[in-house]
Design an enzyme around this catalytic site. Structure first.
Site, PDB file in Angstrom:
ATOM      1  N   GLU A   1      -2.948   7.569  -4.549  1.00 37.51           N
ATOM      2  CA  GLU A   1      -3.262   7.041  -5.882  1.00 37.51           C
ATOM      3  C   GLU A   1      -4.750   7.208  -6.216  1.00 37.51           C
ATOM      4  O   GLU A   1      -5.570   7.189  -5.313  1.00 37.51           O
ATOM      5  CB  GLU A   1      -2.836   5.562  -5.987  1.00 37.51           C
ATOM      6  CG  GLU A   1      -3.559   4.627  -5.050  1.00 37.51           C
ATOM      7  CD  GLU A   1      -2.995   3.198  -5.139  1.00 37.51           C
ATOM      8  OE1 GLU A   1      -1.775   3.005  -5.019  1.00 37.51           O
ATOM      9  OE2 GLU A   1      -3.806   2.284  -5.324  1.00 37.51           O
TER      10      GLU A   1
ATOM     11  N   HIS B   1      -0.758   0.532  -9.919  1.00 41.42           N
ATOM     12  CA  HIS B   1      -1.393  -0.453  -9.021  1.00 41.42           C
ATOM     13  C   HIS B   1      -1.983  -1.627  -9.814  1.00 41.42           C
ATOM     14  O   HIS B   1      -3.199  -1.840  -9.830  1.00 41.42           O
ATOM     15  CB  HIS B   1      -2.472   0.188  -8.143  1.00 41.42           C
ATOM     16  CG  HIS B   1      -2.752  -0.627  -6.903  1.00 41.42           C
ATOM     17  ND1 HIS B   1      -3.261  -0.103  -5.753  1.00 41.42           N
ATOM     18  CD2 HIS B   1      -2.587  -1.956  -6.656  1.00 41.42           C
ATOM     19  CE1 HIS B   1      -3.411  -1.062  -4.839  1.00 41.42           C
ATOM     20  NE2 HIS B   1      -3.010  -2.207  -5.384  1.00 41.42           N
TER      21      HIS B   1
ATOM     22  N   ARG C   1       0.866  -1.179   0.000  1.00 44.05           N
ATOM     23  CA  ARG C   1       0.000   0.000   0.000  1.00 44.05           C
ATOM     24  C   ARG C   1       0.897   1.221   0.000  1.00 44.05           C
ATOM     25  O   ARG C   1       1.961   1.219   0.635  1.00 44.05           O
ATOM     26  CB  ARG C   1      -0.884   0.033   1.255  1.00 44.05           C
ATOM     27  CG  ARG C   1      -2.017  -0.975   1.249  1.00 44.05           C
ATOM     28  CD  ARG C   1      -3.139  -0.540   0.299  1.00 44.05           C
ATOM     29  NE  ARG C   1      -4.290  -1.407   0.358  1.00 44.05           N
ATOM     30  CZ  ARG C   1      -4.550  -2.395  -0.512  1.00 44.05           C
ATOM     31  NH1 ARG C   1      -3.709  -2.641  -1.503  1.00 44.05           N
ATOM     32  NH2 ARG C   1      -5.653  -3.119  -0.405  1.00 44.05           N
TER      33      ARG C   1
HETATM   34  O1  A2R Z   1       3.523  -8.825  11.690  1.00 45.85           O
HETATM   35  P1  A2R Z   1       2.970 -10.211  11.543  1.00 45.85           P
HETATM   36  O2  A2R Z   1       3.739 -11.215  12.324  1.00 45.85           O
HETATM   37  O3  A2R Z   1       1.490 -10.265  11.753  1.00 45.85           O
HETATM   38  O4  A2R Z   1       3.227 -10.593   9.982  1.00 45.85           O
HETATM   39  C1  A2R Z   1       2.457 -10.025   8.950  1.00 45.85           C
HETATM   40  C2  A2R Z   1       3.109  -8.768   8.361  1.00 45.85           C
HETATM   41  N1  A2R Z   1       2.727  -7.542   9.078  1.00 45.85           N
HETATM   42  C3  A2R Z   1       3.623  -6.655   9.552  1.00 45.85           C
HETATM   43  N2  A2R Z   1       4.964  -6.639   9.500  1.00 45.85           N
HETATM   44  C4  A2R Z   1       5.606  -5.621  10.120  1.00 45.85           C
HETATM   45  N3  A2R Z   1       4.954  -4.607  10.744  1.00 45.85           N
HETATM   46  C5  A2R Z   1       3.601  -4.570  10.808  1.00 45.85           C
HETATM   47  N4  A2R Z   1       2.965  -3.574  11.428  1.00 45.85           N
HETATM   48  C6  A2R Z   1       2.878  -5.643  10.188  1.00 45.85           C
HETATM   49  N5  A2R Z   1       1.567  -5.944  10.036  1.00 45.85           N
HETATM   50  C7  A2R Z   1       1.500  -7.097   9.381  1.00 45.85           C
HETATM   51  O5  A2R Z   1       2.601  -8.706   7.020  1.00 45.85           O
HETATM   52  C8  A2R Z   1       2.485 -10.952   7.742  1.00 45.85           C
HETATM   53  O6  A2R Z   1       3.705 -11.617   7.645  1.00 45.85           O
HETATM   54  C9  A2R Z   1       2.321 -10.028   6.550  1.00 45.85           C
HETATM   55  C10 A2R Z   1       0.929 -10.046   5.934  1.00 45.85           C
HETATM   56  O7  A2R Z   1       0.694 -11.316   5.426  1.00 45.85           O
HETATM   57  P2  A2R Z   1      -0.766 -11.858   5.060  1.00 45.85           P
HETATM   58  O8  A2R Z   1      -1.724 -11.503   6.137  1.00 45.85           O
HETATM   59  O9  A2R Z   1      -0.611 -13.284   4.658  1.00 45.85           O
HETATM   60  O10 A2R Z   1      -1.208 -10.959   3.822  1.00 45.85           O
HETATM   61  P3  A2R Z   1      -0.948 -11.219   2.249  1.00 45.85           P
HETATM   62  O11 A2R Z   1      -2.007 -12.086   1.704  1.00 45.85           O
HETATM   63  O12 A2R Z   1       0.453 -11.603   2.034  1.00 45.85           O
HETATM   64  O13 A2R Z   1      -1.203  -9.739   1.697  1.00 45.85           O
HETATM   65  C11 A2R Z   1      -0.418  -8.640   2.166  1.00 45.85           C
HETATM   66  C12 A2R Z   1      -0.885  -7.313   1.581  1.00 45.85           C
HETATM   67  C13 A2R Z   1      -2.379  -7.059   1.530  1.00 45.85           C
HETATM   68  O14 A2R Z   1      -2.917  -6.725   2.759  1.00 45.85           O
HETATM   69  C14 A2R Z   1      -2.470  -5.926   0.525  1.00 45.85           C
HETATM   70  O15 A2R Z   1      -2.324  -4.692   1.162  1.00 45.85           O
HETATM   71  C15 A2R Z   1      -1.264  -6.147  -0.336  1.00 45.85           C
HETATM   72  O16 A2R Z   1      -0.537  -7.220   0.250  1.00 45.85           O
HETATM   73  O17 A2R Z   1      -1.663  -6.481  -1.639  1.00 45.85           O
END
Ligand code: A2R
Length: 307
Positions: free
Chosen positions: A250, A268, A221
């Site tokens: 965007e 995007h 994002r």
């Molecule tokens: O932080 P964790 O342990 O919950 O790991 C998640 C990480 N994450 C963060 N890392 C660092 N600082 C943060 N504040 C933080 N918040 C979340 O991002 C996890 O490893 C990763 C997200 O993975 P998933 O939930 O499997 O999402 P996915 O399907 O990989 O999609 C990621 C994003 C979407 O939300 C759209 O914004 C974009 O890709 O297209």
């Protein structure tokens, strides 16, 4: 038929399937208390006032994996099920990340312009580029897509490291501090969700740590990167290159960013292929149809998984 509010565009295939089960309303013509279902997308989301006015809302289906434009906690508190489209776009977004990575390293845009302009014939070979092989690549957000990016980069023999809030059960080196990771990396690839917890986490300090030879790739994002600080870092040589699919405001792309030659910019399109958008559309509609049938959904967002 139950009443569905449509926010943002949908494909013809999605409309055909939805019209068989719902009366579809547009934003300029609906009665709030009649709406039981909403279809939207990651960009348009569902704003808090509108959600509050939909007193009989039961489910919200978002076309996309990111849902930071929907208050999923507020929805869960009312028993409203929010769904999204995880997994079906992992490979496509990973391809987009690799595309930006290679385009930055091998100066794809510069050399394409060189071949087209006739400069090759008049001025000789173009300047050398950098090898994309054997780099240390830090993945910011090693989730579903982050892992797919790591896998897809394998032919370039990278050393993969990562930063997330919690350590994962993987063989890559974990950094609990993003600045420390950036200092040790040639490349940082952002693929976290948007929202408050990641807002501008790639700040000036992170970009300075990545440094003049560093490359920043963002396929998550626009809000994840401090865009003003990035423009400053790229303009003054504190950061080497950036490959960006997403932007803070965007579809507005800041003119200062457009003018820089050390950037590769995409509108995007991380998941925007015919095949992947069809799969996302199918899942978005399947969630709504299944909810109509038996009250369950296929892919709830984590905040609503217990409902
Ligand atoms: O932080 P964790 O342990 O919950 O790991 C998640 C990480 N994450 C963060 N890392 C660092 N600082 C943060 N504040 C933080 N918040 C979340 O991002 C996890 O490893 C990763 C997200 O993975 P998933 O939930 O499997 O999402 P996915 O399907 O990989 O999609 C990621 C994003 C979407 O939300 C759209 O914004 C974009 O890709 O297209």
């Amino acid at each position: 038929m139950p009443d569905l509010l449509q926010i943002g565009g949908i494909t013809d295939d999605m409309r055909t399937r939805l019209e068989a089960a719902f009366t579809i309303h547009q934003l300029d013509n609906f009665k709030p208390d009649e709406i039981t279902h909403v279809i939207t997308n990651g960009h348009d989301g569902l704003n808090a006032d509108l959600m509050a006015s939909l007193t009989n809302l039961q489910a919200v289906s978002a076309y996309g994996v990111g849902y930071d434009a929907i208050d999923a906690n507020a929805a869960a508190a009312r028993g409203i099920k929010v769904t999204h489209t995880p997994n079906v776009l992992n490979q496509e977004v990973a391809t987009t990340a690799v595309l930006l990575y290679l385009a930055c390293y091998r100066e794809l845009l510069r050399d394409d312009a060189y071949a087209r302009s006739g400069d090759w014939e008049s001025s000789g070979a173009s300047a050398l580029t950098r090898s994309a092989d054997n780099q240390t690549i830090g993945i910011l957000g090693l989730g579903r897509i982050g892992q797919a990016i790591a896998d897809k980069l394998a032919p370039w023999n990278p050393t993969i490291v990562y930063h997330t809030r919690t350590k994962k059960d993987v063989a890559y080196t974990y950094y609990d501090n993003l600045v420390d990771m950036a200092r040790d990396c040639d490349v940082v690839i952002c693929i976290t969700p948007g929202g408050a917890s990641t807002n501008k986490i790639v700040n000036a300090e992170v970009m300075n740590a990545l440094g003049p030879k560093g490359t920043l790739i963002n396929v998550s994002r626009g809000s994840v990167v401090d865009e003003a600080a990035m423009i400053d870092a790229l303009s003054t040589g504190k950061l080497g290159w950036a490959g960006l699919d997403v932007f803070e405001g965007e579809p507005h792309v800041p003119p200062a960013l457009r003018a820089l030659s050390n950037t590769v910019l995409l509108p995007h399109v991380g998941s925007a292929t015919v095949e992947t958008r069809a799969a996302m559309g199918d899942l978005t509609v399947d969630n709504l149809l299944q909810h109509l049938k038996d009250g369950t959904v296929i892919s709830a967002v984590p905040e609503c998984a217990h409902l």
